[in-house]
Design an enzyme around this catalytic site. Structure first.
Site, PDB file in Angstrom:
ATOM      1  N   ASP A  17      -0.173   5.157   0.869  1.00 45.77           N
ATOM      2  CA  ASP A  17      -0.415   6.129   1.949  1.00 45.77           C
ATOM      3  C   ASP A  17      -0.343   5.442   3.307  1.00 45.77           C
ATOM      4  O   ASP A  17      -1.019   4.442   3.536  1.00 45.77           O
ATOM      5  CB  ASP A  17      -1.807   6.755   1.794  1.00 45.77           C
ATOM      6  N   ASP A  49       0.859  -1.165   0.000  1.00 44.86           N
ATOM      7  CA  ASP A  49       0.000   0.000   0.000  1.00 44.86           C
ATOM      8  C   ASP A  49       0.919   1.246   0.000  1.00 44.86           C
ATOM      9  O   ASP A  49       2.101   1.132   0.310  1.00 44.86           O
ATOM     10  CB  ASP A  49      -0.859  -0.059   1.274  1.00 44.86           C
ATOM     11  N   ASP A  59      -1.638  -0.336   5.912  1.00 47.79           N
ATOM     12  CA  ASP A  59      -1.842   0.304   7.222  1.00 47.79           C
ATOM     13  C   ASP A  59      -3.310   0.318   7.631  1.00 47.79           C
ATOM     14  O   ASP A  59      -3.649   0.847   8.683  1.00 47.79           O
ATOM     15  CB  ASP A  59      -1.288   1.742   7.216  1.00 47.79           C
TER      16      ASP A  59
END
Ligand SMILES: [Mg+2]
Length: 279
Positions: A15, A13, A213
């Site tokens: 961000d 991922d 996250d």
């Protein structure tokens, strides 16, 4: 490097994993570069729709990540490909920013303005930092006349180095509420995005790790596809959030250097088709 022999592919991922808006997360970035130097396959899978694949690759390169546009799969790119493959040349009203607009145009879809009186086939929603009542009203008008609603992703918030912003999911929810139509979601945790990634890359599930996250997108998607899932605490999720989470990752780390150490230490980490539980 014996410990990594079963793992060949790493899906990151962006961000909250490699950066927070414009601030690079250097420890996590060094893990990506380490994997690439060692010959592992790396791709970047983001629900973010701000930029095109080329611009994401550029942004990553400026932060010191060895990345090419072909390795970037954003929910903007995959939404555009989904429409191209299933509804070629359809007419699309976009709520979103430049990356989404550009990816959709490249796929031969016709982008219409909010004031058009012509037919509209799809309302496509990405995160839009100029989201407005007027854009919502246009979307509602098209949906009432038969257009279908597509959400590039369901993220409720967007992490920055100064805290959270409202995410695409909040904008999708606003339009779902006024139109009464449930959006088709393409980005994580929808199977549509991972089916696309696996078919393009040829990655085998048992050789693939998903690192993110967010519990409700990254980790849920990893579980759906039976990938080894790693939650990194550099983005939106805290240890406190984990306590009540229904969907738990296979591994939780503060940062990806911790993951690297565990991989290098855990000689038996990946024996057989199942992973061992790490401490
Ligand atoms: Mg993230």
């Amino acid at each position: 490097m014996d410990s990594l022999y079963k793992l060949k592919n790493f899906i990151f991922d962006l961000d909250g994993v490699l950066y927070l808006l414009d601030r690079p997360l250097t420890e996590n970035i060094s893990f990506v570069n380490f994997l690439k130097e060692e010959g592992y396959r790396v791709i970047f899978l983001s629900n973010n729709t701000f930029l095109t694949r080329e611009k994401y690759a550029e942004k990553l390169q400026k932060m010191g990540v060895n990345a090419s546009p072909k390795e970037v799969f954003s929910s903007a790119f995959v939404t555009a490909k989904y429409l191209e493959q299933n509804f070629p040349q359809s007419r699309v009203y976009i709520i979103g920013e430049e990356g989404l607009r550009e990816e959709i145009k490249r796929c031969g879809l016709r982008v219409v303005a909010g004031n058009t009186r012509d037919r509209v086939d799809f309302v496509v929603v990405g995160m839009d930092r100029k989201f407005s009542f007027s854009k919502m009203s246009s979307a509602l008008r098209f949906l009432t006349k038969g257009a279908r609603l597509i959400g590039t992703n369901p993220d409720p918030t967007y992490p920055t180095d100064k805290g959270l912003l409202p995410g695409c999911g909040a904008m999708v929810a606003a339009i779902e509420t006024c139109s009464g139509q449930e959006a088709l979601i393409v980005g994580k945790p929808s199977p549509l995005i991972m089916d696309f990634v696996l078919s393009v890359t040829g990655f085998k599930k048992e050789e693939t790790v998903l690192i993110g996250d967010r519990l409700d997108t990254d980790i849920v998607l990893g579980k759906r596809f039976d990938l080894f899932s790693v939650l990194v605490l550099t983005g939106v999720t805290t240890r406190e959030d984990l306590k009540n989470a229904e969907c738990k990752p296979d591994l939780v780390v503060e940062n990806l250097l911790e993951f690297k150490d565990l991989l290098l230490e855990g000689g038996a980490l990946c024996r057989g088709s199942k992973f061992m539980t790490l401490p």
